[in-house]
Write an enzyme that holds these catalytic residues in place. Structure first.
Site, short mmCIF file in Angstrom:
data_model
loop_
_atom_site.label_atom_id
_atom_site.label_comp_id
_atom_site.label_asym_id
_atom_site.label_seq_id
_atom_site.Cartn_x
_atom_site.Cartn_y
_atom_site.Cartn_z
N THR A 70 0.84 -1.20 0.00
CA THR A 70 0.00 0.00 0.00
C THR A 70 0.87 1.25 0.00
O THR A 70 0.67 2.18 -0.78
CB THR A 70 -0.93 -0.01 1.24
OG1 THR A 70 -1.77 -1.16 1.14
CG2 THR A 70 -1.78 1.24 1.32
N ASN A 149 -5.07 -9.30 -8.13
CA ASN A 149 -5.20 -10.01 -6.86
C ASN A 149 -6.50 -10.78 -6.71
O ASN A 149 -6.61 -11.65 -5.85
CB ASN A 149 -5.06 -9.01 -5.70
CG ASN A 149 -5.93 -7.78 -5.88
OD1 ASN A 149 -5.78 -7.04 -6.84
ND2 ASN A 149 -6.85 -7.58 -4.97
N GLN A 178 1.33 -9.11 -6.18
CA GLN A 178 0.83 -10.49 -6.27
C GLN A 178 1.67 -11.39 -7.19
O GLN A 178 1.54 -12.60 -7.15
CB GLN A 178 -0.62 -10.50 -6.80
CG GLN A 178 -1.66 -10.05 -5.79
CD GLN A 178 -1.84 -11.01 -4.64
OE1 GLN A 178 -1.49 -12.19 -4.71
NE2 GLN A 178 -2.40 -10.52 -3.55
N THR A 236 12.19 5.79 11.19
CA THR A 236 13.25 4.86 11.59
C THR A 236 13.08 3.54 10.86
O THR A 236 11.99 2.97 10.82
CB THR A 236 13.21 4.64 13.12
OG1 THR A 236 13.39 5.92 13.74
CG2 THR A 236 14.31 3.69 13.58
N CYS A 323 -9.08 -6.79 1.27
CA CYS A 323 -9.39 -5.46 1.77
C CYS A 323 -10.88 -5.14 1.63
O CYS A 323 -11.41 -4.36 2.38
CB CYS A 323 -8.60 -4.40 1.02
SG CYS A 323 -6.90 -4.87 0.87
C1 LIG Z 1 -2.08 -6.29 -5.99
C2 LIG Z 1 -1.91 -5.75 -4.61
N1 LIG Z 1 -1.34 -4.56 -4.45
C3 LIG Z 1 -1.14 -4.02 -3.22
C4 LIG Z 1 -1.54 -4.68 -2.08
C5 LIG Z 1 -1.31 -4.05 -0.73
O1 LIG Z 1 -0.22 -4.65 -0.08
P1 LIG Z 1 -0.02 -4.54 1.51
O2 LIG Z 1 -0.98 -5.48 2.13
O3 LIG Z 1 1.40 -4.92 1.72
O4 LIG Z 1 -0.27 -3.11 1.87
C6 LIG Z 1 -2.17 -5.93 -2.20
C7 LIG Z 1 -2.67 -6.66 -1.01
O5 LIG Z 1 -3.58 -7.44 -1.08
C8 LIG Z 1 -2.34 -6.48 -3.50
O6 LIG Z 1 -2.91 -7.68 -3.67
#
Ligand SMILES: Cc1ncc(COP(=O)(O)O)c(C=O)c1O
Length: 381
Positions: A70, A149, A178, A236, A323
């Site tokens: 993210t 994803n 992914q 940090t 999510c």
């Molecule tokens: C394609 C994709 N991008 C970004 C993310 C976000 O990653 P993180 O959980 O490390 O924030 C995900 C998480 O499911 C994802 O599947």
């Protein structure tokens, strides 16, 4: 228990956890501290960076540690938009990106940027013709995910990279969260400028990730602070997390072709078995798909009801993306692929890891088939 929710997160490898504990307990100093104890931590961080860079076949100074996918996506997209806003205010992406890309774009839209969301075909793939048509004089960035994803479709990253050699002022960002270790990716050959990774998707730890920023590309930092990570990412450093990420990436790459073939075999078995049940509609395309994801919809059953019924039998799978799995809405990816709304509301995702087994798949397929039949009968009463 059968854990088939590896796209949501993976189990950290034991060796990865061991490294994390060792570094956290023995080398806990702040790498920015001037004393030699801090120096040791800084050395470990540098080694982790070197290892990640070597595995990804890029330069050490092109890797920046972050807190995950993210953050990497937000930093790449918003950081590039801020940096190059005087050159142009147009960005391009697809309609099936993860929310950390889609919502970052939406936020930029509110700040006066213009975003083009490209459609995908019924196989969940974006077209090169559409990309080229969307590029304008003021386009500063194109963001396309490596693997979706929800359904596992692979985007034509190599071909997009080739196309972009004709458009040197358009930055190319790839969300590889992914796909890394499961489908081929060459940051250098594919002309990628920015690329996001997340440790917990490949048996590292949650809250760890990195961003590749090609040498020469400048992006504006999102956090103000102590100027760590060569001024790009203040805060940090998570030294133990970075060491763990490097180890997890190495172990993932070591699985190589045999590991990928193993997952493909399991995926093929699940597809063949589940296809026999007329109430199951498989959404994952047959070609150009990642080896670890199989998405299907249930014609008559609510996905949450189904997830909980499977959970009672100790089988863990997901509804669409992790999510959005608590929200009752149709999957944007399935809708974009032209899947009818009723089916797009009942998407189920099975996601494998290198450690998944054929035996687990045989058992899960039988339980899924039985559960679908049982629940279907209850619904039709
Ligand atoms: C394609 C994709 N991008 C970004 C993310 C976000 O990653 P993180 O959980 O490390 O924030 C995900 C998480 O499911 C994802 O599947």
């Amino acid at each position: 228990m059968i854990y088939f929710d590896n796209s949501a997160t993976t189990k950290p490898y034991k060796e990865v956890l061991d490294s994390f504990i060792t570094v956290s307990s023995k080398h806990f100093a702040n790498p920015s501290s001037l004393h030699s104890f801090g120096g040791q931590a800084e050395k470990l961080l540098s080694q982790a960076r070197e290892q990640v860079a070597k595995l990804l076949q890029v330069r050490t100074n092109e890797i920046y540690f972050t807190s995950g996918g993210t953050e990497s996506n937000n930093l790449a997209i918003k950081g590039a938009a801020m940096q190059y806003r005087n050159r142009g205010k147009h960005l391009i992406t697809t309609s099936i990106e993860h929310p950390s890309v889609r919502l970052a774009m939406e936020q930029l839209e509110q700040e006066g940027f213009e975003i083009t969301y490209l459609p995908v075909d019924e196989h969940g793939r974006v077209s090169l013709v559409d990309i080229e048509k969307a590029i304008r004089k003021d386009t500063i960035l194109l963001s396309v995910m490596l693997v979706n994803n929800e359904v596992g479709s692979i985007q034509p990253i190599k071909e997009i990279g080739e196309l972009l050699t004709n458009y040197p002022t358009v930055l190319f960002h790839v969300d590889a969260v992914q796909g890394i270790g499961k489908v081929p990716l060459s940051l250098r050959k594919d002309r990628i400028d920015l690329c996001s990774f997340s440790g917990h998707k490949f048996h590292g730890l949650k809250g760890t990730g990195c961003l590749f920023v090609r040498e020469g590309v400048r992006i504006t930092p999102l956090f103000s602070g102590g100027n760590q990570e060569r001024q790009l990412r203040s805060g940090t450093e998570n030294v133990a997390g970075a060491v763990a990420l490097a180890k997890a990436l190495r172990m993932t790459f070591e699985k190589g072709e045999p590991g990928i073939a193993h997952m493909k075999q399991i995926q093929g078995l699940l597809r063949a078995e589940l296809s026999k049940n007329a109430a199951i509609h498989i959404n994952t395309p047959i070609d150009n798909n990642a080896p670890h994801i199989l998405n299907f919809s249930l014609r008559e059953i609510k996905s949450e009801v189904f997830i909980h019924a499977l959970e009672e039998k100790e089988i863990f799978v997901s509804t669409t993306s992790a999510c959005s799995s608590k929200k009752k809405s149709a999957s944007t990816t399935l809708l974009a692929m032209g899947v009818p709304e009723t089916l797009a509301e009942s998407g189920i995702r099975i996601s494998l890891s290198f450690d998944s087994t054929l035996e687990e798949a045989v058992e899960a397929a039988a339980v899924i088939d039985k559960t679908v039949k049982q629940l279907g009968r209850i619904m039709n009463r």
